[in-house]
Scaffold this motif. Structure first.
Motif, PDB file in Angstrom:
ATOM      1  N   VAL A  45      28.698   1.955   4.316  1.00  0.00           N
ATOM      2  CA  VAL A  45      28.683   1.438   2.954  1.00  0.00           C
ATOM      3  C   VAL A  45      27.728   0.255   2.896  1.00  0.00           C
ATOM      4  O   VAL A  45      27.812  -0.659   3.722  1.00  0.00           O
ATOM      5  CB  VAL A  45      30.096   1.004   2.503  1.00  0.00           C
ATOM      6  N   LEU A  46      26.832   0.274   1.943  1.00  0.00           N
ATOM      7  CA  LEU A  46      25.911  -0.841   1.730  1.00  0.00           C
ATOM      8  C   LEU A  46      26.625  -1.909   0.906  1.00  0.00           C
ATOM      9  O   LEU A  46      27.231  -1.600  -0.115  1.00  0.00           O
ATOM     10  CB  LEU A  46      24.667  -0.364   0.974  1.00  0.00           C
ATOM     11  N   ILE A  47      26.587  -3.154   1.383  1.00  0.00           N
ATOM     12  CA  ILE A  47      27.129  -4.263   0.602  1.00  0.00           C
ATOM     13  C   ILE A  47      26.058  -5.339   0.482  1.00  0.00           C
ATOM     14  O   ILE A  47      25.133  -5.407   1.284  1.00  0.00           O
ATOM     15  CB  ILE A  47      28.438  -4.835   1.192  1.00  0.00           C
ATOM     16  N   GLN A  48      26.195  -6.163  -0.551  1.00  0.00           N
ATOM     17  CA  GLN A  48      25.228  -7.227  -0.773  1.00  0.00           C
ATOM     18  C   GLN A  48      25.924  -8.579  -0.769  1.00  0.00           C
ATOM     19  O   GLN A  48      27.080  -8.696  -1.154  1.00  0.00           O
ATOM     20  CB  GLN A  48      24.492  -7.049  -2.097  1.00  0.00           C
ATOM     21  N   LYS A  49      25.178  -9.581  -0.337  1.00  0.00           N
ATOM     22  CA  LYS A  49      25.639 -10.967  -0.442  1.00  0.00           C
ATOM     23  C   LYS A  49      24.963 -11.554  -1.670  1.00  0.00           C
ATOM     24  O   LYS A  49      23.737 -11.513  -1.805  1.00  0.00           O
ATOM     25  CB  LYS A  49      25.279 -11.773   0.800  1.00  0.00           C
ATOM     26  N   ARG A  50      25.787 -12.081  -2.562  1.00  0.00           N
ATOM     27  CA  ARG A  50      25.255 -12.656  -3.794  1.00  0.00           C
ATOM     28  C   ARG A  50      24.398 -13.883  -3.471  1.00  0.00           C
ATOM     29  O   ARG A  50      24.687 -14.633  -2.543  1.00  0.00           O
ATOM     30  CB  ARG A  50      26.406 -13.019  -4.728  1.00  0.00           C
ATOM     31  N   ALA A  51      23.358 -14.087  -4.258  1.00  0.00           N
ATOM     32  CA  ALA A  51      22.442 -15.213  -4.056  1.00  0.00           C
ATOM     33  C   ALA A  51      23.185 -16.544  -4.136  1.00  0.00           C
ATOM     34  O   ALA A  51      24.194 -16.675  -4.843  1.00  0.00           O
ATOM     35  CB  ALA A  51      21.318 -15.162  -5.093  1.00  0.00           C
ATOM     36  N   VAL A  56      28.538 -17.513 -10.522  1.00  0.00           N
ATOM     37  CA  VAL A  56      29.878 -17.176 -10.040  1.00  0.00           C
ATOM     38  C   VAL A  56      29.800 -16.453  -8.700  1.00  0.00           C
ATOM     39  O   VAL A  56      28.915 -15.644  -8.476  1.00  0.00           O
ATOM     40  CB  VAL A  56      30.663 -16.317 -11.061  1.00  0.00           C
ATOM     41  N   PHE A  57      30.691 -16.812  -7.831  1.00  0.00           N
ATOM     42  CA  PHE A  57      30.837 -16.219  -6.509  1.00  0.00           C
ATOM     43  C   PHE A  57      29.552 -16.206  -5.680  1.00  0.00           C
ATOM     44  O   PHE A  57      29.203 -15.183  -5.079  1.00  0.00           O
ATOM     45  CB  PHE A  57      31.418 -14.807  -6.621  1.00  0.00           C
ATOM     46  N   PRO A  58      28.830 -17.342  -5.630  1.00  0.00           N
ATOM     47  CA  PRO A  58      27.624 -17.379  -4.795  1.00  0.00           C
ATOM     48  C   PRO A  58      27.993 -17.185  -3.323  1.00  0.00           C
ATOM     49  O   PRO A  58      29.090 -17.554  -2.891  1.00  0.00           O
ATOM     50  CB  PRO A  58      27.066 -18.783  -5.050  1.00  0.00           C
TER      51      PRO A  58
END
Length: 179
Positions: A45-51, A56-58
């Motif tokens: 599963v590909l997941i991303q880390k928010r910038a 919200v939720f950096p």
């Protein structure tokens, strides 16, 4: 990036009113977004880390791709567009499986209210991880995890993932297991 979005009514339908995304968040107006969970045929599963500079939720790990549906835009078209924008992956509508919706309202602060209907898709596709290009304004990092490991991580390391809630994650993970 600010954009015009459709405002939804109490029946989860487009109301005929539009406004800027920033205004919808400031006033807590109900609107739609897409969430796309990308999984390959080896159950990665590909997941991303928010910038880091997200409102919200950096710096938290999140769904593969997510974004707002632009005014007048079809949700499937929006999903395809968001995948291309955020990670540089071109997909066809045949790769996307609609699994349902999830309503969420979070008051982050007095003038920042997420009041959204998430249209959730699974994208089953093999992809070349090294060819992906992240949109740095939205995403700081991407990685893949085996589905089983991701489920364990989300339950153990809650402070590292966007708090979508147990119901949301259970729903999505159950659907991913069916694929």
């Amino acid at each position: 990036m600010d954009e015009y979005i459709d405002i939804l009514n109490d029946n989860d339908e487009v109301s005929g009113k539009t406004c800027l995304k920033s205004e919808a968040h400031k006033l807590g107006l109900f609107h739609a977004s897409v969430h796309i969970w990308i999984i390959d045929y080896n159950n990665n599963v590909l997941i991303q880390k928010r910038a880091a500079d997200k409102d919200v939720f950096p710096n938290l790990w999140d769904v593969s791709v997510a974004g707002h549906i632009s005014a007048g835009e079809n949700q499937l078209v929006s999903a395809i567009r968001e995948i291309e924008e955020e990670i540089g992956l071109s997909v066809l509508k045949e790769h996307l499986y609609y699994i349902g919706t999830f309503k969420k309202k979070i008051v982050h602060k007095i003038n920042l209210i997420d009041n959204e209907l998430h249209h959730i898709y699974i994208c089953r596709i093999n992809f070349d991880f090294n060819s992906l290009k992240i949109q740095v304004e939205e995403v700081s990092e991407i990685k893949t995890m085996k589905l089983k490991k991701l489920i364990e991580e989300v339950s153990k390391e809650k402070n590292k993932f966007v708090p979508h809630g147990n119901d949301y994650y259970s729903f999505v993970f159950n659907e991913l297991k069916k694929i």
